[in-house]
Scaffold this active site. Sequence first.
Site, short mmCIF file in Angstrom:
data_model
loop_
_atom_site.label_atom_id
_atom_site.label_comp_id
_atom_site.label_asym_id
_atom_site.label_seq_id
_atom_site.Cartn_x
_atom_site.Cartn_y
_atom_site.Cartn_z
N GLU A 10 27.92 42.99 46.82
CA GLU A 10 28.15 42.38 45.51
C GLU A 10 27.05 41.37 45.15
O GLU A 10 27.26 40.49 44.31
CB GLU A 10 29.53 41.71 45.45
CG GLU A 10 30.71 42.59 45.79
CD GLU A 10 30.95 43.75 44.80
OE1 GLU A 10 30.24 43.84 43.79
OE2 GLU A 10 31.83 44.57 45.10
N HIS A 65 34.42 35.60 46.64
CA HIS A 65 35.16 36.83 46.30
C HIS A 65 36.13 37.18 47.42
O HIS A 65 35.75 37.17 48.59
CB HIS A 65 34.18 37.98 46.07
CG HIS A 65 34.83 39.32 45.93
ND1 HIS A 65 35.80 39.58 44.98
CD2 HIS A 65 34.66 40.48 46.61
CE1 HIS A 65 36.18 40.84 45.09
NE2 HIS A 65 35.52 41.41 46.07
N HIS A 98 40.21 39.40 48.34
CA HIS A 98 41.17 40.43 47.96
C HIS A 98 42.60 39.92 48.18
O HIS A 98 43.31 40.43 49.05
CB HIS A 98 40.94 41.69 48.80
CG HIS A 98 39.61 42.35 48.64
ND1 HIS A 98 39.14 43.33 49.49
CD2 HIS A 98 38.64 42.17 47.70
CE1 HIS A 98 37.93 43.74 49.08
NE2 HIS A 98 37.60 43.04 48.02
N GLU A 153 50.87 23.12 37.88
CA GLU A 153 49.54 22.70 38.33
C GLU A 153 48.41 23.58 37.76
O GLU A 153 47.27 23.13 37.62
CB GLU A 153 49.52 22.79 39.87
CG GLU A 153 48.41 22.06 40.57
CD GLU A 153 48.54 20.54 40.50
OE1 GLU A 153 49.54 20.03 39.96
OE2 GLU A 153 47.62 19.88 40.98
N HIS A 184 41.42 45.28 42.50
CA HIS A 184 40.38 44.99 43.49
C HIS A 184 40.51 43.58 44.06
O HIS A 184 40.70 43.43 45.27
CB HIS A 184 38.99 45.21 42.86
CG HIS A 184 37.86 45.00 43.82
ND1 HIS A 184 36.75 45.80 43.85
CD2 HIS A 184 37.66 44.07 44.79
CE1 HIS A 184 35.93 45.40 44.80
NE2 HIS A 184 36.46 44.34 45.39
O1 2HA Z 1 32.62 43.20 50.83
O2 2HA Z 1 34.81 43.09 48.88
O3 2HA Z 1 33.78 44.15 46.71
C1 2HA Z 1 33.43 44.20 50.39
C2 2HA Z 1 33.92 43.88 49.03
C3 2HA Z 1 33.27 44.54 47.92
ZN ZN Z 2 35.81 43.24 47.01
#
Ligand code: 2HA
Ligand code: ZN
Length: 281
Positions: free
Chosen positions: A113, A136, A138, A166, A207
């Site tokens: 990314e 980032h 998940h 909050e 995602h």
């Molecule tokens: O690193 O999260 O979006 C793997 C991911 C790609």
């Molecule tokens: Zn990801």
Amino acid sequence: MDTKLVRAFTKICTDGYNQGWHERNGGNLSYRMKDEEVEEIKDQLNEEAEWLEIGTSVPDLKNEYFMVTGSGKYMRNIQLDFEDNVAIIRVNEDGTKYKIVYGLINGGRPTSELPTHLMNLEVLKHRDPEMRVVYHAHPANTIALTFVLPVNGVVFTREIFEIMTECPVVFPQGIGVVEWMVPGGREIGVKTAKIMETQNVAVWYHHGMFAAGHDFDEAFGLMHTVEKAAEILVKVRSMSNIKINTIEPQGFRDIAEAFNVSIDEKYLFERKTYEIGEKPE
Ligand code: 2HA
Ligand code: ZN
């Protein structure tokens, strides 16, 4: 390498893994380094490394250094072997190439990314030169909501704002959303960077989430706050699709005044019912 920055970078990776946000090689992290942080480790950097294509152009990040997680690397392993899993990269003179000046000692490339991270960091730098972190992950509850809420940042924000007092205090600019897309390229990076022009958090449908901050605590704290609210919303929706009590639009105006934050009126639409995910007129 053992600096304050390395320890802080490692901590957020471990903390995120412990939250359950980084299955396998899921998630990635980038940090735009300060001059003094580069200076501190200058003699350890390999400036002879080859130039590689970023896949996009970030001219306003020219010549800057970034600490980034490696592609395919596991967040849970960063505390065990920093040099194997993380890179320091330098962007070239016109913002189209980078070189790996430190780390990834057993080979590999920065996060898949990277275009999104660098485009976000560029936009954030324009907003505020001290915004340095893009994170980032998940997180499961936030991802779950992307299957039941419309692809609409105003609706998504309002649902999250309503679920925990909050939230509008921590991120009064709200949440931006990106419809499902193939990750890893320039296109999804452009959409995410557009969000980061005014907001600190972007949800990628089906995602995960991107959170930005001045430092690791802020970026982690933002991810944590959104995901906590998402967890509560998942619990509420698991009981019923209708709320019988909630925070009303005037409540948000009162919060804005009490906490001296600005909440856009677009989030404070009147609703006929309290059906979760209801769109504004
Ligand atoms: O690193 O999260 O979006 C793997 C991911 C790609
Ligand atoms: Zn990801």
